[in-house]
Design a protein around this motif. Structure first.
Motif, short mmCIF file in Angstrom:
data_model
loop_
_atom_site.label_atom_id
_atom_site.label_comp_id
_atom_site.label_asym_id
_atom_site.label_seq_id
_atom_site.Cartn_x
_atom_site.Cartn_y
_atom_site.Cartn_z
N HIS A 52 0.85 -1.19 0.00
CA HIS A 52 0.00 0.00 0.00
C HIS A 52 0.88 1.24 0.00
O HIS A 52 1.85 1.32 0.76
CB HIS A 52 -0.95 -0.01 1.20
N GLY B 177 -8.79 4.54 -2.27
CA GLY B 177 -9.66 5.61 -1.78
C GLY B 177 -8.91 6.84 -1.33
O GLY B 177 -7.69 6.82 -1.17
N ILE C 28 -7.84 9.54 1.35
CA ILE C 28 -7.51 9.47 2.77
C ILE C 28 -7.33 10.88 3.34
O ILE C 28 -6.40 11.58 2.93
CB ILE C 28 -6.19 8.67 2.99
N TYR D 107 -4.99 15.86 2.11
CA TYR D 107 -5.59 14.64 1.55
C TYR D 107 -4.57 13.88 0.73
O TYR D 107 -3.68 14.47 0.11
CB TYR D 107 -6.80 14.99 0.68
N LEU E 160 -4.85 6.42 -1.19
CA LEU E 160 -4.27 5.12 -0.90
C LEU E 160 -4.30 4.29 -2.18
O LEU E 160 -5.37 4.13 -2.79
CB LEU E 160 -5.07 4.43 0.21
N PHE F 194 -3.65 4.03 9.55
CA PHE F 194 -4.99 4.60 9.68
C PHE F 194 -6.02 3.54 9.33
O PHE F 194 -5.71 2.49 8.79
CB PHE F 194 -5.17 5.84 8.79
N HIS F 195 -7.27 3.87 9.67
CA HIS F 195 -8.40 3.01 9.33
C HIS F 195 -9.12 3.62 8.15
O HIS F 195 -9.25 4.84 8.06
CB HIS F 195 -9.36 2.88 10.51
N PHE F 196 -9.56 2.77 7.25
CA PHE F 196 -10.30 3.24 6.08
C PHE F 196 -11.31 2.17 5.72
O PHE F 196 -10.94 1.00 5.55
CB PHE F 196 -9.35 3.50 4.91
N ASN F 197 -12.57 2.54 5.62
CA ASN F 197 -13.65 1.60 5.29
C ASN F 197 -13.58 0.33 6.13
O ASN F 197 -13.72 -0.78 5.62
CB ASN F 197 -13.62 1.24 3.79
N SER G 241 -7.64 -1.70 8.56
CA SER G 241 -6.43 -0.99 8.98
C SER G 241 -5.41 -1.05 7.86
O SER G 241 -5.22 -2.10 7.24
CB SER G 241 -5.83 -1.64 10.22
N TYR G 242 -4.76 0.09 7.62
CA TYR G 242 -3.72 0.16 6.58
C TYR G 242 -2.47 0.78 7.16
O TYR G 242 -2.55 1.67 8.02
CB TYR G 242 -4.20 1.03 5.40
#
Length: 173
Positions: free
Chosen positions: A7, A31, A33, A65, A68, A96-99, A102-103
C-alpha cells in the motif's frame, strides 16, 4: 511469480492514476484518505532546483488529503527510483483506518536537509498535483489551497514540454 501487494499513500504529483500507472503499472486506487494534522508543502528541493511536495506534520487541525493505492511489490523499486528515494526523499510509514480496515502504507517525505521553504514548484508540477486532487474529488477548499501556491516557469523547455504532454494525457484520461 510474486503477487505480493503493498500500500502506497500518494499526496503530490502521483495522485492522478495515469501519472502513477505510467510509473507503476499495477497501481490501483483504493480511496481518498484525509490526513488531519498534516500539511502538503512544496518545500522539497529537487534536483531540478524547484520545490516538490512533502508532508509536514503540523499538529494543527488542518487536513490534507492523499490517495491510498495498492501496488505490486515487484514495482516498488521503480517507484523508489522515480521518487528519488535516498536522494532527498526517505520512506515513511503511516497507519490509519479506512472503510473498516487498517492500513499501514508507505509514502515518501523530504529528508530534513532538502526542506527549503523558499522554493516554488514549476507550473507543470503544481498542475499535476491539482489534476490528481480534482480527479479524486478532493474538497474544493483544499483544491483552492493548492491553486493558491505560487509556482514558477521551468527554465528547461524540454522538461516543461514533456510534462505538458503528460498533463494533456491526463486531461483526456
Amino acid at each position: 511469480l510474486n503477487m505480493t501487494k503493498l500500500h502506497y499513500l500518494a499526496y503530490g504529483s502521483n495522485l492522478h492514476p495515469l501519472r502513477l500507472i505510467e510509473r507503476v503499472p499495477s497501481a490501483v486506487a483504493i480511496g481518498v484518505i484525509p490526513m488531519p494534522g498534516y500539511s502538503v508543502r512544496f518545500h522539497k528541493k529537487s534536483a531540478d532546483l524547484s520545490g516538490k511536495c512533502t508532508l509536514l506534520e503540523t499538529g494543527e487541525p488542518n487536513i490534507s488529503y492523499g490517495v491510498l493505492y495498492e501496488i505490486s511489490a515487484e514495482h516498488k523499486r521503480a517507484l523508489d527510483k522515480a521518487e528519488g528515494l535516498g536522494h532527498g526523499y526517505r520512506e515513511a510509514g503511516y497507519s490509519f483506518h479506512f472503510n473498516g480496515a487498517s492500513y499501514s502504507p508507505f509514502t515518501y517525505i523530504a529528508e530534513t536537509p532538502y526542506i527549503v521553504p523558499a522554493l516554488h514548484p514549476y507550473h507543470w508540477y503544481k498542475s499535476l498535483v491539482i489534476a490528481g486532487a480534482k480527479y479524486h474529488k478532493f474538497p474544493e477548499s483544499y483544491i483552492n489551497e493548492l491553486e493558491a501556491v505560487l509556482s514558477i516557469s521551468d527554465p528547461n523547455e524540454e522538461r516543461a514540454s514533456n510534462n505538458q504532454a503528460l498533463l494533456n494525457r491526463i486531461a483526456e484520461f
